[in-house]
Design a protein around this motif. Structure first.
Motif, PDB file in Angstrom:
ATOM      1  N   LYS A  51     138.890  27.886  71.526  1.00  0.00           N
ATOM      2  CA  LYS A  51     139.914  28.760  70.966  1.00  0.00           C
ATOM      3  C   LYS A  51     141.098  27.972  70.397  1.00  0.00           C
ATOM      4  O   LYS A  51     142.044  28.568  69.914  1.00  0.00           O
ATOM      5  N   GLN A  52     141.033  26.649  70.419  1.00  0.00           N
ATOM      6  CA  GLN A  52     142.110  25.838  69.846  1.00  0.00           C
ATOM      7  C   GLN A  52     142.156  26.063  68.344  1.00  0.00           C
ATOM      8  O   GLN A  52     141.121  26.236  67.697  1.00  0.00           O
ATOM      9  N   SER A  53     143.361  26.006  67.772  1.00  0.00           N
ATOM     10  CA  SER A  53     143.512  26.352  66.357  1.00  0.00           C
ATOM     11  C   SER A  53     142.659  25.495  65.429  1.00  0.00           C
ATOM     12  O   SER A  53     142.092  26.002  64.466  1.00  0.00           O
ATOM     13  N   LYS A  54     142.508  24.196  65.704  1.00  0.00           N
ATOM     14  CA  LYS A  54     141.684  23.352  64.814  1.00  0.00           C
ATOM     15  C   LYS A  54     140.229  23.822  64.809  1.00  0.00           C
ATOM     16  O   LYS A  54     139.577  23.833  63.758  1.00  0.00           O
ATOM     17  N   ASP A  55     139.714  24.245  65.955  1.00  0.00           N
ATOM     18  CA  ASP A  55     138.335  24.735  66.033  1.00  0.00           C
ATOM     19  C   ASP A  55     138.198  26.126  65.399  1.00  0.00           C
ATOM     20  O   ASP A  55     137.180  26.433  64.771  1.00  0.00           O
ATOM     21  N   MET A  56     139.221  26.950  65.568  1.00  0.00           N
ATOM     22  CA  MET A  56     139.214  28.277  64.945  1.00  0.00           C
ATOM     23  C   MET A  56     139.229  28.146  63.422  1.00  0.00           C
ATOM     24  O   MET A  56     138.506  28.853  62.721  1.00  0.00           O
ATOM     25  N   ILE A  57     140.038  27.234  62.917  1.00  0.00           N
ATOM     26  CA  ILE A  57     140.108  27.005  61.466  1.00  0.00           C
ATOM     27  C   ILE A  57     138.774  26.481  60.952  1.00  0.00           C
ATOM     28  O   ILE A  57     138.275  26.932  59.919  1.00  0.00           O
ATOM     29  N   GLU A  58     138.189  25.552  61.683  1.00  0.00           N
ATOM     30  CA  GLU A  58     136.890  24.988  61.290  1.00  0.00           C
ATOM     31  C   GLU A  58     135.833  26.094  61.207  1.00  0.00           C
ATOM     32  O   GLU A  58     135.044  26.153  60.252  1.00  0.00           O
ATOM     33  N   ALA A  59     135.793  26.967  62.200  1.00  0.00           N
ATOM     34  CA  ALA A  59     134.836  28.077  62.199  1.00  0.00           C
ATOM     35  C   ALA A  59     135.128  29.041  61.048  1.00  0.00           C
ATOM     36  O   ALA A  59     134.209  29.499  60.361  1.00  0.00           O
ATOM     37  N   PHE A  60     136.410  29.324  60.824  1.00  0.00           N
ATOM     38  CA  PHE A  60     136.765  30.246  59.745  1.00  0.00           C
ATOM     39  C   PHE A  60     136.395  29.662  58.382  1.00  0.00           C
ATOM     40  O   PHE A  60     136.018  30.394  57.474  1.00  0.00           O
ATOM     41  N   LYS A  61     136.480  28.354  58.241  1.00  0.00           N
ATOM     42  CA  LYS A  61     136.082  27.708  56.980  1.00  0.00           C
ATOM     43  C   LYS A  61     134.620  28.003  56.660  1.00  0.00           C
ATOM     44  O   LYS A  61     134.275  28.288  55.511  1.00  0.00           O
ATOM     45  N   LEU A  62     133.760  27.927  57.675  1.00  0.00           N
ATOM     46  CA  LEU A  62     132.342  28.235  57.460  1.00  0.00           C
ATOM     47  C   LEU A  62     132.180  29.682  57.020  1.00  0.00           C
ATOM     48  O   LEU A  62     131.460  29.983  56.064  1.00  0.00           O
ATOM     49  N   PHE A  63     132.856  30.594  57.707  1.00  0.00           N
ATOM     50  CA  PHE A  63     132.808  32.006  57.308  1.00  0.00           C
ATOM     51  C   PHE A  63     133.267  32.158  55.859  1.00  0.00           C
ATOM     52  O   PHE A  63     132.615  32.821  55.050  1.00  0.00           O
ATOM     53  N   TYR A  64     134.376  31.524  55.515  1.00  0.00           N
ATOM     54  CA  TYR A  64     134.953  31.668  54.180  1.00  0.00           C
ATOM     55  C   TYR A  64     134.048  31.064  53.098  1.00  0.00           C
ATOM     56  O   TYR A  64     133.917  31.624  52.017  1.00  0.00           O
ATOM     57  N   GLU A  65     133.411  29.941  53.395  1.00  0.00           N
ATOM     58  CA  GLU A  65     132.467  29.342  52.432  1.00  0.00           C
ATOM     59  C   GLU A  65     131.350  30.322  52.096  1.00  0.00           C
ATOM     60  O   GLU A  65     130.915  30.415  50.962  1.00  0.00           O
ATOM     61  N   ARG A  66     130.911  31.045  53.097  1.00  0.00           N
ATOM     62  CA  ARG A  66     129.797  31.971  52.912  1.00  0.00           C
ATOM     63  C   ARG A  66     130.219  33.310  52.306  1.00  0.00           C
ATOM     64  O   ARG A  66     129.490  33.883  51.497  1.00  0.00           O
TER      65      ARG A  66
END
Length: 190
Positions: A51-66
């Motif tokens: 739930k750390q912000s860097k990991d949340m951003i990384e996960a959101f990047k994958l969502f956003y790419e798709r």
């Protein structure tokens, strides 16, 4: 418009967390980010390391790419993972997506995500660790979930059927809008 689910592209974001130990601490720090499109109930899943912000951003990047071209707004709960300054800045400033928050203790405001997250538990029951779960497994599960017809809310259609249709319509309107903007600009420069 958002409450009536008439406009495509509005999303609910949530986290599904792993099992807790007897002391109330989570067994591991990983989670599954779930994102539901309001109108079509199209579901997206992304593995999150923590739930750390860097990991949340990384996960959101994958969502956003798709799916970034099919996002107008996002509504989140008030969990620390969604209100961190870094996450807010990334979503709102860098990606230019409006981020809204639900009223605390109001599960009725997140009906779609609660329903879909409950269905997700058919594949990942409460009490298991998400540590061994891979993104490819989540992709396979979400493909199955999006292909299932939803008898009542979607009149027997599946989320993927409606999502594809709405996405194509949204892109057609965006192209027409961009074309009008270019024509208007060229007239203003003459």
């Amino acid at each position: 418009m958002l409450a009536k689910r008439k406009q495509f592209g509005h999303r609910e974001i949530d986290l599904v967390l792993p099992m807790k130990h007897n002391n109330g601490q989570y067994q591991d720090h990983s989670a599954i980010m779930t994102v539901v499109e309001h109108k079509t109930r199209f579901y997206a899943l992304v593995k999150v390391k923590s739930k750390q912000s860097k990991d949340m951003i990384e996960a959101f990047k994958l969502f956003y790419e798709r799916y970034g071209k099919a996002v107008r707004t996002i509504t989140a709960d008030n969990g620390s993972e969604f209100i961190s300054w870094d996450f807010l800045e990334y979503v709102q400033k860098e990606l230019k997506i409006k981020l809204y928050y639900r009223t605390p203790s109001s599960p009725q405001q997140r009906g779609s995500s609660e329903n879909r997250n409950g269905k997700l538990r058919d594949w990942f029951p409460k009490g298991i660790s998400f540590k061994p779960v891979r993104q490819q497994q989540l992709d396979a599960v979400v493909d199955k979930m999006n292909a299932m017809s939803m008898r009542i809310v979607l009149q027997g259609k599946s989320p993927i059927e409606l999502f594809d249709k709405e996405y194509k319509t949204m892109q057609r309107y965006r192209r027409a809008y961009e074309k009008r903007k270019m024509i208007k600009r060229s007239h203003n420069h003459k």
